[in-house]
Design a protein around this motif. Sequence first.
Motif, short mmCIF file in Angstrom:
data_model
loop_
_atom_site.label_atom_id
_atom_site.label_comp_id
_atom_site.label_asym_id
_atom_site.label_seq_id
_atom_site.Cartn_x
_atom_site.Cartn_y
_atom_site.Cartn_z
N ALA A 46 0.91 6.81 3.56
CA ALA A 46 1.59 7.93 4.21
C ALA A 46 3.08 7.64 4.37
O ALA A 46 3.93 8.53 4.22
CB ALA A 46 0.95 8.22 5.56
N ALA A 47 3.42 6.39 4.68
CA ALA A 47 4.83 6.00 4.83
C ALA A 47 5.56 6.13 3.50
O ALA A 47 6.69 6.62 3.43
CB ALA A 47 4.92 4.58 5.36
N GLY A 48 4.91 5.70 2.41
CA GLY A 48 5.53 5.82 1.10
C GLY A 48 5.76 7.27 0.71
O GLY A 48 6.80 7.62 0.14
N TYR A 49 4.81 8.13 1.04
CA TYR A 49 4.94 9.56 0.73
C TYR A 49 6.08 10.18 1.53
O TYR A 49 6.89 10.94 1.00
CB TYR A 49 3.63 10.27 1.05
CG TYR A 49 3.54 11.67 0.51
CD1 TYR A 49 2.95 11.93 -0.72
CD2 TYR A 49 4.04 12.75 1.24
CE1 TYR A 49 2.87 13.23 -1.23
CE2 TYR A 49 3.96 14.05 0.76
CZ TYR A 49 3.37 14.29 -0.48
OH TYR A 49 3.30 15.56 -0.98
N ARG A 50 6.16 9.82 2.83
CA ARG A 50 7.25 10.35 3.67
C ARG A 50 8.61 9.90 3.15
O ARG A 50 9.58 10.68 3.18
CB ARG A 50 7.07 9.91 5.12
CG ARG A 50 5.91 10.58 5.85
CD ARG A 50 5.98 10.33 7.34
NE ARG A 50 5.90 8.90 7.67
CZ ARG A 50 4.78 8.27 7.99
NH1 ARG A 50 3.63 8.95 7.99
NH2 ARG A 50 4.78 6.99 8.30
N ASP A 82 0.83 -1.21 0.00
CA ASP A 82 0.00 0.00 0.00
C ASP A 82 0.86 1.26 0.00
O ASP A 82 0.42 2.32 -0.46
CB ASP A 82 -0.93 -0.01 1.22
CG ASP A 82 -1.84 1.20 1.27
OD1 ASP A 82 -2.39 1.58 0.22
OD2 ASP A 82 -2.02 1.78 2.37
N ALA A 83 2.10 1.15 0.49
CA ALA A 83 3.00 2.32 0.51
C ALA A 83 3.26 2.85 -0.90
O ALA A 83 3.57 4.03 -1.08
CB ALA A 83 4.31 1.96 1.19
N ALA A 84 3.12 1.98 -1.91
CA ALA A 84 3.33 2.43 -3.29
C ALA A 84 2.34 3.51 -3.70
O ALA A 84 2.66 4.38 -4.52
CB ALA A 84 3.25 1.24 -4.24
N SER A 85 1.14 3.47 -3.11
CA SER A 85 0.14 4.50 -3.46
C SER A 85 0.61 5.88 -3.00
O SER A 85 0.31 6.89 -3.64
CB SER A 85 -1.22 4.16 -2.85
OG SER A 85 -1.15 4.13 -1.43
N GLY A 86 1.36 5.93 -1.89
CA GLY A 86 1.92 7.20 -1.44
C GLY A 86 3.02 7.69 -2.36
O GLY A 86 3.16 8.90 -2.60
N VAL A 87 3.81 6.76 -2.90
CA VAL A 87 4.85 7.13 -3.87
C VAL A 87 4.20 7.66 -5.14
O VAL A 87 4.62 8.68 -5.70
CB VAL A 87 5.74 5.91 -4.19
CG1 VAL A 87 6.84 6.31 -5.17
CG2 VAL A 87 6.35 5.33 -2.92
N VAL A 88 3.13 7.01 -5.57
CA VAL A 88 2.40 7.45 -6.76
C VAL A 88 1.84 8.86 -6.55
O VAL A 88 1.93 9.73 -7.44
CB VAL A 88 1.26 6.46 -7.10
CG1 VAL A 88 0.33 7.05 -8.15
CG2 VAL A 88 1.84 5.13 -7.57
#
Length: 323
Positions: A122-126, A76-82
């Motif tokens: 949120a973790a992926g975005y951070r 799910d962290a990939a969605s934050g990267v996207v």
Amino acid sequence: MHDDITDVPGIRVGHDTNLEAGTGCSVILCEPPAVGGVDVRGGAPATRETDLLHPLCMVDEVNAILLTGGSAFGLDAASGVVRYLDEHGIGYDTGVVRVPIVPGAAIFDLPFGSATVRPDHAAGYRACEQANNGPVEQGNVGGGTGATVGKMLGPASAMKGGLGSASMELLGGIVVGAIVVVNALGDIVDPQTQQVVAGTQNSAGKSPDASNPFGNTTIAVIATNATLTKTQVTKVAQMAHDGLAHVIRPAHTMFDGDTIFALATGSRTSGIQQDRATAALQVSTLGAAAANTLARAIVKAVRSASDLHGVPAASSLLESHEK
């Protein structure tokens, strides 16, 4: 040179780390986009967008790679990267909108720390916000936070794994870098000494324990500034798996999800456009360098790790032996 993957121009790395929960994620950003490939060898992979990287598929650029804990939940962290890439106008141009291309892979670290706290969007975005081209932090960080190794006798005999990175410079200014999350079922062996650096503790007289075999997998990214086609970079990913076999024993088991991505940023011409024999030789050279660099990164990962949640690291055991 930092001796890590950010020595490859255009590569930035960011981490999000949760030491209390014993998990995290790492993001490898490619600016400009890179040609990507992947090779999956383990019998229990948790991956995202790997089919897209097949040479028969149309899209030939990658904007980021995610290496995460949390098993399938952590993807799910990939969605934050996207979301981060979308906000910065980065992605594959469809004519309507730019779609960020973010393949990823996860390790199973749920028994370590908390099983209910996993990397999320949120973790992926951070992790993206923290990305830079400086020296890569290694050990108990990002996707390697909850990594462990040496679990042939069960998790109680494990030692700490982690995240590691290394690089190598070849003739002509070609750089090959690797970043890896080491969470293997097997032991980690120093290829120079053939001694176990981190692995199963107190193994004498004990039999393998398959009661909880799923907390494994080594996932990695190889990057180079060479110019490669999608087929050629996939071959580099395939050859890089030899680096796992050099230092992880055993590797590629049915309980591991071993996955290696490869990226070619194309900022340096490697002569691949020359005749077929020369091109094949140079791709093979890059693949061999990738395997050697990945092997070093794996050893660096366990040597950089520290004790966490009661699981000892190679560094602490070495210090106790020296006292």
